[in-house]
Design a protein around this motif. Structure first.
Motif, PDB file in Angstrom:
ATOM      1  N   HIS A 116       0.726  -0.923   0.322  1.00 44.19           N
ATOM      2  CA  HIS A 116      -0.214   0.039  -0.329  1.00 44.19           C
ATOM      3  C   HIS A 116       0.817   0.997  -0.240  1.00 44.19           C
ATOM      4  N   LEU A 124      -8.901  -5.734 -12.536  1.00 46.78           N
ATOM      5  CA  LEU A 124      -9.493  -4.311 -12.956  1.00 46.78           C
ATOM      6  C   LEU A 124      -9.466  -3.773 -11.741  1.00 46.78           C
ATOM      7  N   ARG A 125      -9.518  -4.483 -10.579  1.00 45.17           N
ATOM      8  CA  ARG A 125     -10.103  -3.696  -9.203  1.00 45.17           C
ATOM      9  C   ARG A 125      -9.139  -3.723  -8.982  1.00 45.17           C
ATOM     10  N   GLU A 140      -8.060  -0.662 -10.968  1.00 45.38           N
ATOM     11  CA  GLU A 140      -8.398   0.765 -10.045  1.00 45.38           C
ATOM     12  C   GLU A 140      -7.809   1.132  -9.704  1.00 45.38           C
ATOM     13  N   SER A 141      -7.552   0.378  -8.325  1.00 45.98           N
ATOM     14  CA  SER A 141      -6.717   0.907  -7.153  1.00 45.98           C
ATOM     15  C   SER A 141      -4.872   1.218  -7.253  1.00 45.98           C
ATOM     16  N   ARG A 192      -4.237   2.582  -9.755  1.00 45.49           N
ATOM     17  CA  ARG A 192      -4.821   4.599 -10.627  1.00 45.49           C
ATOM     18  C   ARG A 192      -4.924   5.652  -9.815  1.00 45.49           C
ATOM     19  N   LEU A 193      -5.351   4.678  -8.966  1.00 50.03           N
ATOM     20  CA  LEU A 193      -6.427   6.514  -7.910  1.00 50.03           C
ATOM     21  C   LEU A 193      -4.701   7.575  -7.242  1.00 50.03           C
TER      22      LEU A 193
END
Lengths: 174, 174, 174, 174
Positions: free
Chosen positions: A20, A62-63, A66-67, A69-70
């Protein structure tokens, strides 16, 4: 909250993966993840991401993109997600599945802008497992910037273009 | 994989939270998480866990409790998830939502067996955000052990009972 | 869109279950679903709701209860989800799992308000499979009404209270 | 279950959409969905498929394509999902997002095999909203057939090839 003394935080040994938290070029290379990747985020497969066949479901990737990209788009100064920021809309998304993944595996998602136009850009992604680094999936997405409260497109901020170009080697298109 | 030299791993400073790694009693206390909790797992809210109201959806907490149970029950020697292990079935699950949670928040899920019978046990859970430690949700679940390939119940292994009792203060019921 | 003639719609025989459409008392009884249930919604288990053990995951049931609540609370005139409507927040949610469910099963979620206070109410739910009607899970949830753009609670509208009481037999509490 | 009389089933008027039931060529055309589509499945957007921006999340479309593939491939006799059936693995998946979708919208997913090789095939998909029929997304997937309990590929059954070719106009490749 006032603290009389610094809070003691669970200490991680150097052998632990930094989940993270952006993993940048030098650290990616140390993990065996090659150029052109300069930005990665590590996480671990969860039980809820497996499907009835026992492997990570195709939608989970894809999740993960997405996580990724932010924080990536914030780091590249494309958006601060504030009230004046553009609305980012996905025009397309794609994944190629190369190696099946199972429960509890650690992985690193890497991604970068590969090409940009005035109001849209194309990203590419890869998922790596480690020891040794191995690509389990790749992906692509086209993102469009829209005005938040009006019709029409929003131009990629200059700082974002510069970051795409200078940090990720993205090329101008169209 | 043979390595001539140790792999350099992204180094975490002591100020980083140890995601996906069991956080035990002393470290929980350092984070401000009190007794009776002795086992925690940290993670971060993802975009995909928010619902259309912008807060973590009620179902996500049950996912978190599920993701907690798996390593916890292995650590407590209730199951090694191997071919001879019992089938663990959820009899009930519940959550109380106390504070709404948003994007990118770090949290620690803690849990423990609170009571056990011969072939089932009751767990309780809490979700903490940090700085300062604050309970955002609590939960409960009853888990039943079944024979894997036959009808009927499977008794909790002795080592599991001992761990529940000695490490988590679980009490015998029924 | 102007149509010269009525659009021909795929015709369903009477033997088909009415998915996604409120199923009311008489039709519930015809399906074998008993009192006190007066409102149901039918759907079918999806592949993505199974977990790695091949059964419907525990979190899916809470999704089903959520999908039930939205049209139910509109039908009961608790909210029209418009700009002047209260914010509905889940205080707690719970499920009991009685029979494992698999792929492609048809099911009917039923629910009702069981008790209400001035600004909150308690719902109960059940999931039925059919032929014959069998309860596979039950559930409960406490919902609180908040002011949308201000601190504080929002009272349940009179029409909602009346509907809870007259249609579902809900009782006043506290 | 023995029934003395036929069970009374909630009757649908002809104006209702046939969810979860294959919609074939003639009925697709009646809904305004053109060639080459010959197989469709209708469903309705759920609250849990929206993301924090209030629109259907990009990953939901891949779920819909997945939910479509399962009955479609059975209808086309590619697999009966039985113990002797091949293992179907996704090699790639992609979606293009054309119109944002919101809560409670009815939609029809259509799909077909477009091309096939000996042990793999390419599908294409579209999502339609109705009244009038409008494409909100399209997609593509490559599926590979593997032996279930051995290494190596599994050839598409002859009946499946014939159905792909005769019903969907799929072309041989490679």
């Amino acid at each position: 909250m006032a603290l009389l003394q610094p809070r003691r935080i669970p200490v991680r040994t150097a052998a632990m993966l930094a989940y993270h938290t952006p993993i940048l070029t030098e650290d990616l290379r140390a993990l065996g993840i090659p150029a052109p990747w300069t930005f990665g985020l590590a996480d671990r497969v969860r039980f809820g991401e497996l499907d009835a066949l026992g492997h990570v479901n195709n939608t989970a990737y894809l999740r993960w993109f997405e996580s990724f990209r932010l924080p990536y788009l914030k780091a590249r100064q494309v958006t601060d997600y504030g009230p004046g920021a553009p609305r980012l809309v996905l025009r397309s998304a794609a994944a190629e599945y190369k190696v099946e993944m199972g429960m509890d595996l650690d992985y690193v998602v890497v991604g970068r802008a590969r090409a940009y136009r005035r109001t849209s850009f194309t990203m590419e992604f890869a998922v790596y497992t480690l020891d040794p680094a191995q690509v389990t999936a790749t992906g692509e997405a086209v993102v469009v910037l829209l005005n938040r409260d009006a019709p029409g497109r929003f131009p990629i901020p200059e700082a974002g273009i510069a970051a795409f170009r200078d940090l990720d080697g993205a090329v101008a298109e169209g």
